[in-house]
Write a protein that holds these residues in place. Sequence first.
Motif, mmCIF file in Angstrom:
data_model
loop_
_atom_site.group_PDB
_atom_site.id
_atom_site.type_symbol
_atom_site.label_atom_id
_atom_site.label_comp_id
_atom_site.label_asym_id
_atom_site.label_seq_id
_atom_site.Cartn_x
_atom_site.Cartn_y
_atom_site.Cartn_z
ATOM 1 N N LYS A 88 -13.836 -115.186 -17.922
ATOM 2 C CA LYS A 88 -13.418 -115.409 -16.598
ATOM 3 C C LYS A 88 -13.146 -117.168 -16.517
ATOM 4 O O LYS A 88 -13.921 -117.802 -17.038
ATOM 5 C CB LYS A 88 -14.316 -115.389 -15.570
ATOM 6 N N TYR A 89 -11.974 -117.475 -16.406
ATOM 7 C CA TYR A 89 -11.398 -118.925 -16.054
ATOM 8 C C TYR A 89 -12.081 -119.638 -14.914
ATOM 9 O O TYR A 89 -11.847 -119.062 -13.820
ATOM 10 C CB TYR A 89 -10.181 -119.231 -16.386
ATOM 11 N N LEU A 90 -12.870 -120.857 -14.937
ATOM 12 C CA LEU A 90 -13.482 -121.297 -13.640
ATOM 13 C C LEU A 90 -12.508 -122.681 -13.550
ATOM 14 O O LEU A 90 -12.691 -123.695 -14.418
ATOM 15 C CB LEU A 90 -14.989 -121.662 -13.989
ATOM 16 N N PRO A 91 -11.298 -122.570 -12.619
ATOM 17 C CA PRO A 91 -10.325 -123.863 -12.686
ATOM 18 C C PRO A 91 -11.224 -125.143 -12.190
ATOM 19 O O PRO A 91 -11.004 -126.236 -12.989
ATOM 20 C CB PRO A 91 -9.619 -123.265 -11.645
ATOM 21 N N ASP A 92 -12.318 -125.154 -11.458
ATOM 22 C CA ASP A 92 -12.835 -126.241 -10.848
ATOM 23 C C ASP A 92 -13.618 -127.097 -11.945
ATOM 24 O O ASP A 92 -13.624 -128.302 -11.949
ATOM 25 C CB ASP A 92 -13.852 -125.841 -9.803
ATOM 26 N N GLU A 93 -13.914 -126.287 -13.110
ATOM 27 C CA GLU A 93 -14.788 -127.013 -14.118
ATOM 28 C C GLU A 93 -13.978 -126.822 -15.466
ATOM 29 O O GLU A 93 -14.537 -127.331 -16.223
ATOM 30 C CB GLU A 93 -16.093 -126.162 -14.344
ATOM 31 N N HIS A 94 -12.731 -126.315 -15.349
ATOM 32 C CA HIS A 94 -12.084 -126.137 -16.584
ATOM 33 C C HIS A 94 -12.713 -125.845 -17.542
ATOM 34 O O HIS A 94 -12.820 -126.210 -18.563
ATOM 35 C CB HIS A 94 -11.244 -127.487 -16.929
ATOM 36 N N SER A 95 -13.550 -124.389 -17.230
ATOM 37 C CA SER A 95 -14.155 -123.808 -18.397
ATOM 38 C C SER A 95 -14.029 -122.257 -18.181
ATOM 39 O O SER A 95 -13.490 -121.831 -17.204
ATOM 40 C CB SER A 95 -15.741 -124.226 -18.227
ATOM 41 N N LEU A 96 -14.874 -121.665 -19.127
ATOM 42 C CA LEU A 96 -14.932 -120.372 -19.344
ATOM 43 C C LEU A 96 -16.186 -119.932 -19.510
ATOM 44 O O LEU A 96 -17.165 -120.451 -19.575
ATOM 45 C CB LEU A 96 -14.199 -119.698 -20.757
ATOM 46 N N ILE A 97 -16.316 -118.479 -18.593
ATOM 47 C CA ILE A 97 -17.532 -117.728 -18.905
ATOM 48 C C ILE A 97 -17.366 -116.438 -19.338
ATOM 49 O O ILE A 97 -16.407 -115.741 -18.711
ATOM 50 C CB ILE A 97 -18.489 -117.736 -17.523
ATOM 51 N N LYS A 98 -18.266 -116.050 -20.140
ATOM 52 C CA LYS A 98 -17.844 -114.754 -20.963
ATOM 53 C C LYS A 98 -18.510 -113.616 -20.058
ATOM 54 O O LYS A 98 -19.577 -113.467 -19.394
ATOM 55 C CB LYS A 98 -18.680 -114.585 -22.398
ATOM 56 N N ILE A 99 -17.583 -112.330 -19.817
ATOM 57 C CA ILE A 99 -18.082 -111.306 -19.001
ATOM 58 C C ILE A 99 -18.190 -110.117 -19.825
ATOM 59 O O ILE A 99 -18.894 -109.261 -19.554
ATOM 60 C CB ILE A 99 -17.269 -111.112 -17.859
ATOM 61 N N ILE A 100 -17.370 -110.079 -20.916
ATOM 62 C CA ILE A 100 -17.577 -108.941 -21.804
ATOM 63 C C ILE A 100 -17.582 -109.356 -23.225
ATOM 64 O O ILE A 100 -16.694 -110.031 -23.591
ATOM 65 C CB ILE A 100 -16.440 -107.874 -21.597
ATOM 66 N N ASP A 101 -18.351 -108.737 -24.105
ATOM 67 C CA ASP A 101 -18.292 -109.097 -25.350
ATOM 68 C C ASP A 101 -17.682 -108.330 -26.620
ATOM 69 O O ASP A 101 -18.442 -108.118 -27.787
ATOM 70 C CB ASP A 101 -20.007 -108.889 -25.698
ATOM 71 N N LYS A 102 -16.711 -107.818 -26.304
ATOM 72 C CA LYS A 102 -15.938 -107.086 -27.263
ATOM 73 C C LYS A 102 -14.529 -107.157 -27.076
ATOM 74 O O LYS A 102 -13.932 -107.579 -26.054
ATOM 75 C CB LYS A 102 -16.303 -105.806 -27.489
#
Length: 200
Positions: A88-102
Motif C-alpha cells: 500500500k502506498y502511503l502518500p503522507d510519508e511517501h513510503s510503502l507497507i507490504k500487505i501480501i507477500d507473494k
Amino acid sequence: MHEEKIKLPEPVLKGKISFEEVLYKRRSVRKFKNGFLNLKQVAQLLWACYGITDKRGFKTTPSAGATYPLEIYLIAGDVSELKSGVYKYLPDEHSLIKIIDKDIRRELMELSLRQKFIKEAQITIVITADFKRTTSYYGDRGIMYVHMEAGHSGQNIYLQAEALGLGTVAVGAFNETQVSKLLNLPKNEKVLYIFPIGFK
Ligand SMILES: Cc1cc2nc3c(=O)[nH]c(=O)nc-3n(C[C@H](O)[C@H](O)[C@H](O)COP(=O)(O)O)c2cc1C
C-alpha cells in the motif's frame, strides 16, 4: 503481518523530455519487455499518481473539496530492491507497507479477462476508492467526483510512465469483487482502475 515501512526515494521534479512531447507520445502499451524496474522509477510513478506536493497535504491530482478518496496499491513483480508482493502506498510519508507477500500478477491477469500483459508488466498500480470520504460532503454527486479523480490519477500515471520511457495501459475490465478479495482490501474500498506498467 506486521511489516516495516519502506521509505521511497524522493521524486525528481525535472525530466528529460518536455511535457508537450510526453502528451504527444503517450500511447497505451500492451507488450512489455523483460527486466527489472528500480525503486526510483516505482517511487516516481506512485508519487505522480497520488503523491503530496504541498505542505497542506494537497496532491498531484485535484480532488473535489480536497477529500482525497483514493487509495493506491502497488503490485510489485520485477523490481530490484523490492520483494514481489502487494504494497500500500502511503502518500503522507511517501513510503510503502507490504500487505501480501507473494507475486499475484498471474491471478490478477486471470481476474482481468486474462489480459496477458498484466502478468508480463513489471508492476501494476491499482487505484481504489473509499467513496464515503467524498459522498459525505457531496451526496450522490460525489460518486461521479470520485470517478473523475481516479481519471486524473490515471492520466498522471500514463504521463509519468511516458516521461520515464516506460509504458502503461488503463485497465477497466476486471472482476471487482474478486480483485478486492485477491488484494485483501477493506470492505469500504472499491477497486476502480488498474495500470500495468513496464518496459515497452
Ligand atoms: C476507462 C478505460 C478503461 C480501459 N480498459 C482497458 C482494458 O481493460 N484493456 C485494454 O487493453 N485497454 C483498456 N483501455 C485503454 C484504451 O483501449 C485506449 O486508451 C484506447 O484504445 C486509446 O488508445 P491510446 O490510449 O493509445 O490513446 C481503457 C481505457 C479507459 C479510459
